[in-house]
Design an enzyme around this catalytic site. Structure first.
Site, PDB file in Angstrom:
ATOM      1  N   ARG A 104      23.451  60.856 -24.604  1.00  0.00           N
ATOM      2  CA  ARG A 104      24.200  60.890 -23.353  1.00  0.00           C
ATOM      3  C   ARG A 104      25.637  61.279 -23.633  1.00  0.00           C
ATOM      4  O   ARG A 104      26.264  60.716 -24.523  1.00  0.00           O
ATOM      5  CB  ARG A 104      24.173  59.514 -22.713  1.00  0.00           C
ATOM      6  CG  ARG A 104      23.629  59.557 -21.306  1.00  0.00           C
ATOM      7  CD  ARG A 104      23.547  58.179 -20.754  1.00  0.00           C
ATOM      8  NE  ARG A 104      22.172  57.765 -20.621  1.00  0.00           N
ATOM      9  CZ  ARG A 104      21.817  56.625 -20.063  1.00  0.00           C
ATOM     10  NH1 ARG A 104      22.720  55.806 -19.605  1.00  0.00           N
ATOM     11  NH2 ARG A 104      20.544  56.311 -19.948  1.00  0.00           N
ATOM     12  N   SER A 110      20.591  58.711 -16.359  1.00  0.00           N
ATOM     13  CA  SER A 110      20.229  57.489 -15.642  1.00  0.00           C
ATOM     14  C   SER A 110      21.190  57.178 -14.496  1.00  0.00           C
ATOM     15  O   SER A 110      21.385  57.990 -13.601  1.00  0.00           O
ATOM     16  CB  SER A 110      20.139  56.343 -16.647  1.00  0.00           C
ATOM     17  OG  SER A 110      19.615  55.198 -16.029  1.00  0.00           O
ATOM     18  N   HIS A 111      21.836  56.034 -14.571  1.00  0.00           N
ATOM     19  CA  HIS A 111      22.703  55.573 -13.485  1.00  0.00           C
ATOM     20  C   HIS A 111      24.155  55.991 -13.720  1.00  0.00           C
ATOM     21  O   HIS A 111      25.033  55.582 -12.970  1.00  0.00           O
ATOM     22  CB  HIS A 111      22.618  54.048 -13.416  1.00  0.00           C
ATOM     23  CG  HIS A 111      22.891  53.456 -14.759  1.00  0.00           C
ATOM     24  ND1 HIS A 111      21.981  53.547 -15.787  1.00  0.00           N
ATOM     25  CD2 HIS A 111      23.974  52.847 -15.256  1.00  0.00           C
ATOM     26  CE1 HIS A 111      22.509  52.989 -16.863  1.00  0.00           C
ATOM     27  NE2 HIS A 111      23.713  52.562 -16.571  1.00  0.00           N
ATOM     28  N   ASP A 148      17.811  53.990  -9.300  1.00  0.00           N
ATOM     29  CA  ASP A 148      18.951  54.666  -9.921  1.00  0.00           C
ATOM     30  C   ASP A 148      18.705  56.171 -10.037  1.00  0.00           C
ATOM     31  O   ASP A 148      17.728  56.699  -9.496  1.00  0.00           O
ATOM     32  CB  ASP A 148      19.258  54.053 -11.284  1.00  0.00           C
ATOM     33  CG  ASP A 148      18.179  54.371 -12.307  1.00  0.00           C
ATOM     34  OD1 ASP A 148      17.022  54.548 -11.903  1.00  0.00           O
ATOM     35  OD2 ASP A 148      18.501  54.460 -13.508  1.00  0.00           O
ATOM     36  N   ASP A 152      17.517  58.263 -12.233  1.00  0.00           N
ATOM     37  CA  ASP A 152      16.233  58.794 -12.699  1.00  0.00           C
ATOM     38  C   ASP A 152      15.042  57.933 -12.291  1.00  0.00           C
ATOM     39  O   ASP A 152      13.923  58.166 -12.765  1.00  0.00           O
ATOM     40  CB  ASP A 152      16.262  58.988 -14.219  1.00  0.00           C
ATOM     41  CG  ASP A 152      16.477  57.682 -14.964  1.00  0.00           C
ATOM     42  OD1 ASP A 152      17.118  56.777 -14.399  1.00  0.00           O
ATOM     43  OD2 ASP A 152      16.006  57.560 -16.110  1.00  0.00           O
ATOM     44  N   ASP A 190      14.141  54.726 -12.753  1.00  0.00           N
ATOM     45  CA  ASP A 190      13.481  53.670 -13.528  1.00  0.00           C
ATOM     46  C   ASP A 190      14.026  52.272 -13.233  1.00  0.00           C
ATOM     47  O   ASP A 190      13.383  51.283 -13.542  1.00  0.00           O
ATOM     48  CB  ASP A 190      13.489  53.967 -15.040  1.00  0.00           C
ATOM     49  CG  ASP A 190      14.873  54.200 -15.596  1.00  0.00           C
ATOM     50  OD1 ASP A 190      15.856  54.157 -14.823  1.00  0.00           O
ATOM     51  OD2 ASP A 190      14.980  54.453 -16.811  1.00  0.00           O
ATOM     52  N   ARG A 191      15.219  52.203 -12.631  1.00  0.00           N
ATOM     53  CA  ARG A 191      15.760  50.879 -12.305  1.00  0.00           C
ATOM     54  C   ARG A 191      15.459  50.510 -10.857  1.00  0.00           C
ATOM     55  O   ARG A 191      15.156  51.387 -10.048  1.00  0.00           O
ATOM     56  CB  ARG A 191      17.274  50.866 -12.491  1.00  0.00           C
ATOM     57  CG  ARG A 191      17.677  51.073 -13.918  1.00  0.00           C
ATOM     58  CD  ARG A 191      19.168  50.886 -14.076  1.00  0.00           C
ATOM     59  NE  ARG A 191      19.519  51.017 -15.489  1.00  0.00           N
ATOM     60  CZ  ARG A 191      20.576  50.489 -16.057  1.00  0.00           C
ATOM     61  NH1 ARG A 191      21.417  49.797 -15.328  1.00  0.00           N
ATOM     62  NH2 ARG A 191      20.815  50.647 -17.333  1.00  0.00           N
ATOM     63  N   GLU A 209      14.182  43.978 -18.274  1.00  0.00           N
ATOM     64  CA  GLU A 209      15.526  43.765 -18.796  1.00  0.00           C
ATOM     65  C   GLU A 209      16.445  43.302 -17.672  1.00  0.00           C
ATOM     66  O   GLU A 209      16.216  43.620 -16.506  1.00  0.00           O
ATOM     67  CB  GLU A 209      16.083  45.077 -19.354  1.00  0.00           C
ATOM     68  CG  GLU A 209      15.297  45.640 -20.504  1.00  0.00           C
ATOM     69  CD  GLU A 209      16.056  46.781 -21.167  1.00  0.00           C
ATOM     70  OE1 GLU A 209      16.820  46.492 -22.088  1.00  0.00           O
ATOM     71  OE2 GLU A 209      15.901  47.931 -20.748  1.00  0.00           O
ATOM     72  N   SER A 259      19.104  44.472 -16.925  1.00  0.00           N
ATOM     73  CA  SER A 259      19.803  45.616 -16.357  1.00  0.00           C
ATOM     74  C   SER A 259      18.974  46.304 -15.275  1.00  0.00           C
ATOM     75  O   SER A 259      19.002  47.520 -15.158  1.00  0.00           O
ATOM     76  CB  SER A 259      20.154  46.587 -17.476  1.00  0.00           C
ATOM     77  OG  SER A 259      18.981  46.896 -18.220  1.00  0.00           O
ATOM     78  N   LYS A 264      10.342  51.764 -17.667  1.00  0.00           N
ATOM     79  CA  LYS A 264      10.552  50.881 -16.532  1.00  0.00           C
ATOM     80  C   LYS A 264      10.358  51.723 -15.275  1.00  0.00           C
ATOM     81  O   LYS A 264      10.494  52.949 -15.322  1.00  0.00           O
ATOM     82  CB  LYS A 264      11.921  50.225 -16.593  1.00  0.00           C
ATOM     83  CG  LYS A 264      13.077  51.162 -16.748  1.00  0.00           C
ATOM     84  CD  LYS A 264      14.319  50.368 -17.139  1.00  0.00           C
ATOM     85  CE  LYS A 264      15.483  51.297 -17.424  1.00  0.00           C
ATOM     86  NZ  LYS A 264      16.226  50.911 -18.608  1.00  0.00           N
TER      87      LYS A 264
HETATM   88  C1  G1P Z   1      21.839  49.779 -20.784  1.00  0.00           C
HETATM   89  C2  G1P Z   1      21.148  48.471 -20.477  1.00  0.00           C
HETATM   90  C3  G1P Z   1      19.786  48.435 -21.131  1.00  0.00           C
HETATM   91  C4  G1P Z   1      18.974  49.650 -20.712  1.00  0.00           C
HETATM   92  C5  G1P Z   1      19.764  50.916 -20.964  1.00  0.00           C
HETATM   93  C6  G1P Z   1      19.035  52.147 -20.424  1.00  0.00           C
HETATM   94  O1  G1P Z   1      22.027  49.898 -22.169  1.00  0.00           O
HETATM   95  O2  G1P Z   1      21.931  47.385 -20.911  1.00  0.00           O
HETATM   96  O3  G1P Z   1      19.133  47.248 -20.774  1.00  0.00           O
HETATM   97  O4  G1P Z   1      17.756  49.716 -21.420  1.00  0.00           O
HETATM   98  O5  G1P Z   1      21.036  50.841 -20.331  1.00  0.00           O
HETATM   99  O6  G1P Z   1      18.816  52.093 -19.059  1.00  0.00           O
HETATM  100  P1  G1P Z   1      23.424  49.573 -22.904  1.00  0.00           P
HETATM  101  O7  G1P Z   1      24.462  50.408 -22.225  1.00  0.00           O
HETATM  102  O8  G1P Z   1      23.674  48.116 -22.660  1.00  0.00           O
HETATM  103  O9  G1P Z   1      23.178  49.914 -24.333  1.00  0.00           O
HETATM  104 ZN    ZN Z   2      17.639  54.951 -15.298  1.00  0.00          ZN
END
Ligand code: G1P
Ligand code: ZN
Length: 548
Positions: free
Chosen positions: A22, A118-119, A282, A284, A286-287, A368, A370, A381
């Protein structure tokens, strides 16, 4: 079409983090950047998996954010020049992360490339990301991501070809040099799988009875999926899905489903004419975020409630073999597992650590803190899955979200929970903080902070029970008297400086205290957390940037 070999100099920092590589869009747009990473992936795969890529099928698609289309065209050319047999592409370049997982599994692909951050915010000034999923449909394990990273450090050329962009807006087959390119429906396989997981007839009845859902896709990838599933298959009224068209800049929204960014959803559920259930996903897909009238369900509680109600979902007809949660996720799930008499595994943060447990049939449901929950129906997820699960619970109980939550706490006790994020910290200072904390762990037991006595402290390490691989240094965990806990770790997904995450948890068995505000219950823990890690002194911050 002739294949060209283009020389390049390796880029620094192409190491996949918690969930793929990322970076800022500007980093990804550098000449040869994507090429260097994807060429490294293609070369590392045979070495890391023992399986060649020649003639094989890969899936590709993304969350539709800025740069999605361009990245796909670039990768298709690389794939053709590297001898892939076929590429499956989501129509319009669209694929949610869970749908990609479902399609890889349903169609027996070698793996898939998912383009998403992702988000994280999108647009030209935002973030972009690329992650690789293996043939089980799950995120590549560390063995693979580290092999890719090693390649990126020595890669000296990539293979591509000159070709005009392929049209991806209509389903059908085309070709690029000798490689077949099939543009596929991004929704169908996934929606069909969910129809097997849940009782869609029962959910149709729920909507027929006037149940009202508001699903906010936040102009990200889930819009087309949610419309197809809720409005078309389940008969929810048109307009149930809002912000349902994926946009390159997410229409200015930040598709991170939490109270700060999904403010409109929370407001809609607070009004006098509020729907029965609010939900969001979110970037993509998955959340998930679950909102009841006037309240937001914490992801850790949601996970525990899903586990406790698995019997309502046809997919789990035979019960749950086991469950798992990431280490910082609250232990509300453990209490349900104990009552069910099934194992509850504690894994490092990141979905990839659930893969082996799911593949081996040792866990059926996991999640998780998150906002990610999922099961063995695929290997990611899955945001919409969580919403369908909540709908199933509400269809069976006909109770409001608040009542479902209250009943759960009365039965199992409440794990008060919060995560404090300190974002955009100077990397070096954050590393100093964590190193000092780690170094001082063994001296903590017996000491008290804010009246809270430390019972034990450890640096979380995980031995995968399936393949025996060991992952160390996954977060500092402080156990306090009375079952409270503080966890510290650095984020592995950020793209600016470092983010320190501090997770606070306090168990409360007494129902008379369940409705107290979490903030006040956790205030002494928050103060102790600051003191133990000397957060203010070492970061210069007196309060977190975000409380989740
Ligand atoms: C964060 C979340 C983690 C999740 C990841 C990807 O990672 O804390 O649970 O799997 O995003 O969505 P982190 O930024 O804490 O490494
Ligand atoms: Zn995501």
């Amino acid at each position: 079409m002739t294949i060209r070999t283009v020389p390049l100099t390796p880029f620094e920092g192409q190491r996949p983090g918690t969930s793929g590589l990322r970076q800022k869009v500007a980093v990804f747009r550098q000449e040869g950047y994507i090429e260097a990473f994807v060429q490294s992936l293609f070369e590392a795969l045979p070495e890391a998996t023992g399986e060649g890529i020649a003639g094989k099928t890969l899936l590709i698609g993304g969350d539709g954010r800025f740069f999605n289309d361009e990245a796909i065209q670039t990768i298709l050319k690389l794939a053709a020049a590297n001898g892939l047999g076929r590429m499956l592409v989501g129509r319009g370049g669209i694929l949610s992360t869970p749908a990609a997982s479902a399609i890889i599994r349903a169609r027996g692909c070698l793996g898939g490339i998912i383009l998403s951050a992702s988000h994280n915010p999108g647009g030209p000034g935002g973030d972009f990301g690329i992650k690789y999923n293996t043939g089980n449909g799950g995120p590549a394990p560390e063995r693979v991501t580290e092999a890719v990273y090693r390649r990126t450090r020595s890669i000296a050329r990539y293979r591509t070809l000159d070709a005009p962009p392929l049209p991806l807006d209509r389903e059908g087959d085309t070709a690029l040099a000798g490689m077949a390119v099939s543009v596929i429906d991004p929704v169908a396989d996934y929606a069909a799988l969910l129809e097997r997981v849940f009782d869609f007839d029962r959910l149709r009845d729920l909507f027929r009875g006037g149940f009202r859902l508001r699903f906010d896709a936040m102009n990200a990838v889930t819009g087309p999926y949610a419309r197809d599933i809720f409005e078309r298959r389940l008969g929810a009224p048109a307009g149930t899905v809002v912000n349902g068209t994926p946009k390159p800049d997410f229409g200015g929204l930040h598709p991170d489903p939490n109270p700060a960014h999904a403010r409109a959803l929370v407001a809609a559920l607070a009004g006098s004419d509020a729907p029965d259930l609010g939900a969001a996903s979110d970037g993509d897909g998955d959340r998930n975020m679950i909102v009841g009238r006037g309240l937001v369900v914490s992801p850790s509680d949601s996970l525990a409630i899903l586990a406790a109600n698995a019997g309502l979902v046809p997919w789990f007809r035979r019960g749950l073999a086991g469950v798992a949660r990431s280490m910082p996720t609250s232990r509300a799930l453990d209490r349900v597992a104990a009552e069910l008499g099934i194992p509850c595994f504690e894994t490092p943060t990141g979905w990839k650590y659930f893969g082996n447990l799911l593949d081996a049939g040792r866990v059926a449901l996991c999640g998780e803190e998150s906002a990610g929950t999922g099961s063995d129906h695929l290997r990611e997820k899955d945001g919409l899955w969580a919403v369908l699960f909540w709908l199933s619970i509400m269809a069976a109980s006909r109770a409001a979200v608040a009542d479902i939550l209250g009943a759960h706490w009365r039965r199992y006790g409440r794990n008060f929970y919060a995560r404090h994020d300190y974002e955009g910290l100077d990397r070096e200072r954050a590393t100093v903080l964590v190193d000092r904390l780690r170094g001082g762990l063994s001296a903590l037991p017996g000491k008290s902070f804010e009246g809270l006595a430390v019972e034990s402290a450890d640096d979380f390490a995980y031995t995968d029970p399936v393949d025996g691989s060991v992952t160390a240094a996954q977060g500092c965990c402080i156990h306090l008297a009375g079952g409270s806990r503080i966890v510290y770790r650095l984020s592995g997904t950020g793209t600016e400086g470092a983010t320190l995450r501090v997770y606070l948890e306090h168990y409360e068995p007494d129902p008379a205290r369940h409705l107290l505000p979490a903030e006040s219950v956790l205030a002494p823990l928050a103060a102790a957390a600051g003191e133990i890690a000397e957060i203010a002194a070492l970061t210069g911050r007196s309060r977190p940037s975000v409380i989740a």
